[in-house]
Design a protein around this motif. Structure first.
Motif, short mmCIF file in Angstrom:
data_model
loop_
_atom_site.label_atom_id
_atom_site.label_comp_id
_atom_site.label_asym_id
_atom_site.label_seq_id
_atom_site.Cartn_x
_atom_site.Cartn_y
_atom_site.Cartn_z
N HIS A 28 0.84 -1.20 0.00
CA HIS A 28 0.00 0.00 0.00
C HIS A 28 0.88 1.25 0.00
CE1 HIS A 28 -2.50 3.16 2.02
NE2 HIS A 28 -3.34 2.77 1.07
N ARG A 59 2.22 1.88 -3.30
CA ARG A 59 1.18 2.08 -4.32
C ARG A 59 1.31 1.02 -5.42
NH1 ARG A 59 -1.16 7.06 -3.40
NH2 ARG A 59 -2.15 7.06 -5.45
N CYS A 100 -9.85 3.96 3.00
CA CYS A 100 -8.40 4.08 2.95
C CYS A 100 -8.00 5.41 3.57
CB CYS A 100 -7.93 4.01 1.49
SG CYS A 100 -6.20 4.49 1.25
N CYS A 110 -6.70 7.89 0.49
CA CYS A 110 -7.56 8.43 -0.58
C CYS A 110 -9.05 8.36 -0.27
CB CYS A 110 -7.28 7.70 -1.89
SG CYS A 110 -7.88 5.98 -1.90
N CYS A 154 -5.36 3.41 -4.67
CA CYS A 154 -3.93 3.59 -4.43
C CYS A 154 -3.07 2.55 -5.15
CB CYS A 154 -3.63 3.51 -2.94
SG CYS A 154 -4.24 4.89 -1.95
N GLN A 155 -3.62 1.34 -5.36
CA GLN A 155 -2.75 0.24 -5.77
C GLN A 155 -3.07 -0.42 -7.11
OE1 GLN A 155 -3.15 -1.34 -1.39
NE2 GLN A 155 -1.53 -2.49 -2.38
#
Length: 287
Positions: free
Chosen positions: A185, A188, A247, A250, A270-271
């Motif tokens: 995380h 990213r 999260c 974000c 994010c990922q």
């Protein structure tokens, strides 16, 4: 499962209480936890603890030339006692106690393991490298000598997903399911990304996230008593164990992929470019 930051904190916690102290008694309760028999655990009695250290997820208590090496596995833990009960503890299926260590002075600690699936392992050896799991360990990610070049070299040729590579103790030591989620995380990066496909920039980003996440967790745990470490670990998680929650970076919903005996958590925004990862187990249930 206790991972590098928790074992590092336990090592510091024990070091401050054991170093220079004489071991008065060692009582094995769950015989299944003992993985070595020569020398016996009783050989530790009468010896003075010289140091307490960590090797990956293994605790290492050195006493008079012998090492008590412990792997807490998934459900093991250490409980400090200011006064260790006198008398033999009774083994039993419902008793979580695996091993009891008493010091001269009457204090000491218990090693416990919850649940019915037992994995806690105790070794008494002359050299920690006699423990197979220790001998196979890859480099420690917090070792100052472990460079981004070393890390990138480990990833080359790895056709596995990066999540699995981070958890492989022969690649890097000390990272498990929880912190691999947190590292990915922070980087990213999708847990499904193939390790060998990482660009130089991506490998460097993952390296920085690995060291940064672990150092931050170690710092949060510094000075805490053993009984406080589990709660601190949970509070420090951004995605792991937070399925369905926002999260913190974000605001997207943290999602989960389940496997037979484990799961991973991640943030799609994010990922993974906003795309949910395929959960084959859930797909089978919906058919």
């Amino acid at each position: 499962m206790p991972e590098l930051p928790e074992v590092e904190a336990l090592s510091a916690f024990l070091g401050g209480r054991l170093t220079g102290r004489v071991i008065a008694g060692v009582q094995p309760v769950a015989i299944s936890a003992l993985k070595t028999y020569d020398p016996p655990v009783s050989a530790l009695e009468g010896r003075t603890v010289g140091a307490v250290g960590r090797r990956g997820k293994f605790l290492d208590v050195e006493a008079g030339g012998l090492h008590l090496v412990v792997h807490l596995a998934r459900a093991g833990w250490l409980r400090w006692r200011d006064e260790v009960p006198v008398g033999a503890a009774k083994p039993g299926a419902r008793n979580p106690l695996a091993l009891r260590v008493r010091l001269e002075g009457g204090d000491g600690f218990d090693l416990t393991e919850a649940g019915t699936k037992k994995g806690l392992a105790v070794y008494v050896v002359a050299d920690p490298d006699e423990v197979p799991g220790v001998a196979r360990l890859g480099p420690d990610p917090l070792d100052p000598g472990f460079t981004v070049g070393d890390f990138a070299a480990l990833l080359r040729g790895e056709r596995r997903r990066v999540k699995g590579v981070l958890r492989d103790q022969t690649v890097v030591a000390g990272v498990g399911n929880a912190y691999s989620d947190e590292v990915l995380h922070a980087a990213r990066m999708s847990p499904y990304k193939v390790a060998s496909s990482l660009t130089e920039e991506e490998a460097a980003r993952l390296y920085e996230a690995l060291g940064g996440t672990l150092r931050e967790a170690v710092e949060r745990s510094r000075g805490l008593a053993a009984g406080e470490l589990k709660a601190e670990k949970k509070l420090g998680m951004r995605v792991h164990g937070r399925t369905g929650q926002p999260c913190p970076v974000c605001g997207d919903t943290v999602r989960e992929v389940s496997f037979a005996d484990t799961s991973l958590q991640y943030c799609p925004t994010c990922q993974t470019g906003g795309k949910p990862l395929a959960d084959r187990r859930l797909s089978r249930l919906l058919k």
